[in-house]
Design a protein around this motif. Sequence first.
Motif, PDB file in Angstrom:
ATOM      1  N   ASP A 186      -8.883 -21.693   5.636  1.00  0.00           N
ATOM      2  CA  ASP A 186      -8.310 -23.036   5.496  1.00  0.00           C
ATOM      3  C   ASP A 186      -7.332 -23.378   6.610  1.00  0.00           C
ATOM      4  N   SER A 187      -6.726 -22.372   7.222  1.00  0.00           N
ATOM      5  CA  SER A 187      -5.800 -22.601   8.332  1.00  0.00           C
ATOM      6  C   SER A 187      -6.033 -21.537   9.389  1.00  0.00           C
ATOM      7  N   HIS A 188      -6.104 -21.949  10.643  1.00  0.00           N
ATOM      8  CA  HIS A 188      -6.447 -21.004  11.700  1.00  0.00           C
ATOM      9  C   HIS A 188      -5.264 -20.139  12.136  1.00  0.00           C
ATOM     10  N   ASP A 189      -4.074 -20.376  11.558  1.00  0.00           N
ATOM     11  CA  ASP A 189      -2.974 -19.453  11.803  1.00  0.00           C
ATOM     12  C   ASP A 189      -2.825 -18.470  10.633  1.00  0.00           C
ATOM     13  N   ASN A 190      -3.906 -18.285   9.894  1.00  0.00           N
ATOM     14  CA  ASN A 190      -3.940 -17.367   8.760  1.00  0.00           C
ATOM     15  C   ASN A 190      -3.514 -15.959   9.197  1.00  0.00           C
ATOM     16  N   MET A 191      -2.571 -15.359   8.470  1.00  0.00           N
ATOM     17  CA  MET A 191      -1.997 -14.083   8.880  1.00  0.00           C
ATOM     18  C   MET A 191      -1.728 -13.220   7.648  1.00  0.00           C
ATOM     19  N   THR A 192      -2.022 -11.936   7.750  1.00  0.00           N
ATOM     20  CA  THR A 192      -1.686 -10.993   6.687  1.00  0.00           C
ATOM     21  C   THR A 192      -0.698  -9.962   7.212  1.00  0.00           C
ATOM     22  N   ARG A 193       0.309  -9.711   6.408  1.00  0.00           N
ATOM     23  CA  ARG A 193       1.295  -8.682   6.719  1.00  0.00           C
ATOM     24  C   ARG A 193       0.909  -7.385   6.013  1.00  0.00           C
ATOM     25  N   PHE A 194       0.857  -6.304   6.768  1.00  0.00           N
ATOM     26  CA  PHE A 194       0.562  -4.976   6.243  1.00  0.00           C
ATOM     27  C   PHE A 194       1.816  -4.109   6.327  1.00  0.00           C
ATOM     28  N   VAL A 195       1.925  -3.149   5.418  1.00  0.00           N
ATOM     29  CA  VAL A 195       2.950  -2.116   5.549  1.00  0.00           C
ATOM     30  C   VAL A 195       2.259  -0.777   5.732  1.00  0.00           C
ATOM     31  N   ILE A 196       2.902   0.098   6.498  1.00  0.00           N
ATOM     32  CA  ILE A 196       2.375   1.436   6.756  1.00  0.00           C
ATOM     33  C   ILE A 196       3.229   2.424   5.980  1.00  0.00           C
ATOM     34  N   LEU A 197       2.564   3.292   5.236  1.00  0.00           N
ATOM     35  CA  LEU A 197       3.232   4.210   4.320  1.00  0.00           C
ATOM     36  C   LEU A 197       3.019   5.648   4.764  1.00  0.00           C
ATOM     37  N   ALA A 198       4.042   6.478   4.587  1.00  0.00           N
ATOM     38  CA  ALA A 198       3.971   7.890   4.944  1.00  0.00           C
ATOM     39  C   ALA A 198       4.724   8.716   3.906  1.00  0.00           C
ATOM     40  N   ARG A 199       4.506  10.025   3.959  1.00  0.00           N
ATOM     41  CA  ARG A 199       5.170  10.894   2.981  1.00  0.00           C
ATOM     42  C   ARG A 199       6.671  10.981   3.214  1.00  0.00           C
ATOM     43  N   GLU A 200       7.096  10.922   4.461  1.00  0.00           N
ATOM     44  CA  GLU A 200       8.510  11.047   4.797  1.00  0.00           C
ATOM     45  C   GLU A 200       9.017   9.753   5.416  1.00  0.00           C
ATOM     46  N   ALA A 201      10.240   9.367   5.048  1.00  0.00           N
ATOM     47  CA  ALA A 201      10.870   8.193   5.658  1.00  0.00           C
ATOM     48  C   ALA A 201      11.148   8.461   7.132  1.00  0.00           C
ATOM     49  N   ARG A 202      11.069   7.419   7.958  1.00  0.00           N
ATOM     50  CA  ARG A 202      11.325   7.541   9.392  1.00  0.00           C
ATOM     51  C   ARG A 202      12.252   6.411   9.800  1.00  0.00           C
ATOM     52  N   LEU A 203      13.541   6.702   9.871  1.00  0.00           N
ATOM     53  CA  LEU A 203      14.512   5.660  10.159  1.00  0.00           C
ATOM     54  C   LEU A 203      14.376   5.159  11.592  1.00  0.00           C
TER      55      LEU A 203
END
Length: 298
Positions: A186-203
Amino acid sequence: MENYPLPAQTLVEQMSAQALADPARAVAFQGAPGANSHLAAMSWRADSLPLPCFSFEDALDAVKEGRADQAIIPIENSLHGRVADMHFLLPESGLSIVAEYFLPIHHCLMTANGGAPIATAISHVQALGQCRKYLRAHDIRPVVYADTAAAAALVAETRETGAAAIAPALAAELYGLTIAARDIEDSHDNMTRFVILAREARLPQPDVATMTTFLFEVKNIPAALYKAMGGFATNGVNMTKLESYQRGASFSATEFYADIEGMPGDPAVDRALDELRFHTKWLRLLGSYPQARTRAPA
């Protein structure tokens, strides 16, 4: 494996074998080969070995069990809102958010029967929602399926007359389908935000613009949310996302998913989170990570 349509199963087997042979490069994603999450995995990390998983839970389990180093999960779309219920899935997984990635989303209508009139379009509910104007204008009935690329594989398997799939162009290439129309979102600026997950936090490094994601439950008292949010306003911490949801059937208290700019260790963020803790039943940090796109005003 039996959950995927037959045309996808061979690809799933091949990609899974490659990923499992080198877990340090494996990035788990939900969907069949050719899905937007597959594209996101390849785009975000050029040396990745994408690992197809049938469900979001399966993708998270692959990381928990060490079969993949990371998982990439869609969390929100600019046209259709929330994608995955991460406020339920992530706390139970014990994983941390370590990065975010934004992928432009372009949908194609694809079929196995050339120029035959299209009566139905099968796809993930998010893709159908992002293309509803096109479907309505062309009198095409939407049919919900597990994911976009699996829908394409199903159309390739059944070859049903009048049936089409909505999926990325990569899916048409992988499953030998003909693209009837491109860029039907419906809109050509269509965007999806992804998150990347891991076992350990990385500050992140201290000098990098960061985001922090967390969950909390307000106390069941008048003005609870107003009081909980006050510390972010008084300390100048920008909150970019706040979503409410209910856990269980009591409807007695509301839980919230939030994103803020900054991370623990920043004095303003620490003060805001301390005040939030005072006014809530509990607070659970899900991760701090570099901003993939600036949230600062233009």
